[in-house]
Design an enzyme around this catalytic site. Structure first.
Site, PDB file in Angstrom:
ATOM      1  N   GLU A  10     -10.738   8.705   7.050  1.00 47.72           N
ATOM      2  CA  GLU A  10     -10.221   9.679   6.075  1.00 47.72           C
ATOM      3  C   GLU A  10     -11.144  10.878   5.871  1.00 47.72           C
ATOM      4  OE1 GLU A  10      -9.309   7.470   2.532  1.00 47.72           O
ATOM      5  OE2 GLU A  10      -7.954   6.109   3.580  1.00 47.72           O
ATOM      6  N   ASN A  13      -9.620   6.998  11.802  1.00 46.68           N
ATOM      7  CA  ASN A  13      -8.546   6.362  11.027  1.00 46.68           C
ATOM      8  C   ASN A  13      -8.201   7.219   9.820  1.00 46.68           C
ATOM      9  OD1 ASN A  13      -6.903   3.899  10.624  1.00 46.68           O
ATOM     10  ND2 ASN A  13      -8.148   3.575   8.798  1.00 46.68           N
ATOM     11  N   HIS A  38       0.705   4.016   5.307  1.00 43.83           N
ATOM     12  CA  HIS A  38       1.039   3.603   3.939  1.00 43.83           C
ATOM     13  C   HIS A  38       2.272   4.407   3.516  1.00 43.83           C
ATOM     14  CE1 HIS A  38      -2.525   1.188   3.361  1.00 43.83           C
ATOM     15  NE2 HIS A  38      -3.297   2.187   3.741  1.00 43.83           N
ATOM     16  N   GLU A  92      -2.737   0.116   8.860  1.00 42.77           N
ATOM     17  CA  GLU A  92      -2.715  -0.331   7.459  1.00 42.77           C
ATOM     18  C   GLU A  92      -1.280  -0.311   6.923  1.00 42.77           C
ATOM     19  OE1 GLU A  92      -5.612   1.679   4.992  1.00 42.77           O
ATOM     20  OE2 GLU A  92      -7.073   1.821   6.624  1.00 42.77           O
ATOM     21  N   ASP A 102       2.043  -0.659   5.177  1.00 44.31           N
ATOM     22  CA  ASP A 102       2.781  -1.277   4.072  1.00 44.31           C
ATOM     23  C   ASP A 102       3.812  -0.275   3.579  1.00 44.31           C
ATOM     24  OD1 ASP A 102       1.244   0.499   2.495  1.00 44.31           O
ATOM     25  OD2 ASP A 102      -0.048  -1.079   1.715  1.00 44.31           O
TER      26      ASP A 102
END
Length: 356
Positions: free
Chosen positions: A163, A207, A243, A273, A275
């Site tokens: 990030e 990432n 996400h 990641e 979701d």
């Protein structure tokens, strides 16, 4: 992202299973092969999950998390982050990371290790000091050296930098201790240090979130990757965190375009990641939409030339990071609070079986 335990009881979800276009609804549990088995048959390297230390005492959770047929890959959600690995300068504690990686090794699961450098979850000794550039570069190298050597034989991939780009319109580099003290060079230094100290063949990833479609942020990441490849800075992959929110997730086509943006630069991609949060209380309609997003995201990875795998950011709703970070949202995972597989699970499973 940080995972924390839910304190409040989750709202009751509808038990009605919706119909989606690629299969009939499941009225009862079916004995399918697990998601990792199906993912490998479909051509992926793995289907995996993040695991946080806060839930390691739950035997039912662990029986699923360590089931290699479901999850052939594991990511320590928090245990390898700087504040836990080096809580005091020069003093390293691998307890929380090892609690995730050691059982994964015994279970025969790959590990995506997470992460070396981030702006968040840093110890006070690091953030409160007045560093010079040379001194902070030494701190950065020393940290990566020790952590990489400890996990030398463990990691298929490392999220080297996490990030680094901000959410502003220009997608500029995030102002933090690394940028403010070292400058933009800190990113390439981290990758060079990671290559120096990790085992040969370990995949080195950048990432980030909000790069799952072609936009300013993903274009900035792509420009960085292109520059690194041109100058010989080691980088092997880009992690698309994925996400998502029901009703605001990028389409299959948009995600395919993002994978192509990076794969044409000669790096692999992965959903790292995944979701899909929804507004609470949820219902069968929201669960059907959630299932569609999970399936579309998995399908984009399957159809992309160089996407190697999918990792869900935990699989059990009660340990999702979402409710604490996005009040009013939750139920983002593929098992509900009762350890019942949700429509999203079956959507992924059915999709993977269609590629077999």
């Amino acid at each position: 992202m940080k995972l924390t335990l839910l304190v409040a009881a989750l709202p009751a979800a509808s038990t009605a299973l919706p119909t989606w276009p690629w299969t009939k609804p499941h009225s009862k549990p079916l004995k399918y092969p697990g998601l990792d088995v199906l993912a490998k048959r479909a051509g992926l390297l793995y289907f995996g999950t993040a695991i946080d230390n806060v839930v390691l005492d739950n035997k039912q959770y662990i029986s699923i998390a360590r089931n290699r047929s479901e999850f052939g890959q594991v990511t320590p959600a928090n245990g390898q982050k700087w504040m836990y690995i080096e809580p005091t300068q020069g003093v390293f504690n691998y307890t929380l990371g090892d609690q995730i990686t050691v059982p994964a090794t015994r279970a025969g699961q790959l590990k995506r290790c997470h992460n070396f450098v981030w702006h968040n979850q840093l110890p006070e000794w690091l953030t409160s000091a007045n560093w010079t550039k040379p001194a902070l570069v030494k701190v950065l190298e020393n940290h990566i050296k020790h952590e990489a050597r400890h996990y030398y034989n463990d990691c298929y991939a490392w999220d080297v930098v996490n990030e680094a780009f901000d959410d502003d319109a220009a997608a500029s580099l995030r102002k933090d201790i690394w940028l403010d003290t070292i400058g933009a060079e800190y990113i390439e230094l981290a990758f060079k240090f990671a290559r120096k100290y990790t085992r040969p063949g370990t995949k080195l990833y950048y990432n980030d979130y909000a790069i799952e479609s072609v936009n300013n942020k993903s274009s900035k990441v792509a420009a960085m990757v292109k520059d690194f490849k041109k100058r010989g800075v080691p980088i092997d992959g880009v992690g698309l965190q994925a996400h998502y929110t029901v009703g605001r997730a990028p389409s299959y086509d948009a995600q395919m375009a993002a994978h192509k943006l990076f794969s044409r630069l000669g790096v692999e991609t992965a959903l790292t990641e995944l979701d899909v949060r929804l507004q609470l209380p949820d219902n069968s309609t929201a669960q059907a939409l959630q299932a569609q997003v999970y399936a579309d995201s998995t399908k984009a990875c399957l159809d992309a030339d160089d996407c190697v795998g999918v990792t869900v950011w935990d699989f059990w709703d009660p340990v999702s990071w979402v409710p604490d970070t996005f009040p009013g949202y939750g139920n983002a995972d593929i098992w509900d609070a009762n350890f019942t597989k949700k429509p999203a699970y079956y959507a992924i499973s059915d999709l993977l079986r269609s590629y077999d």
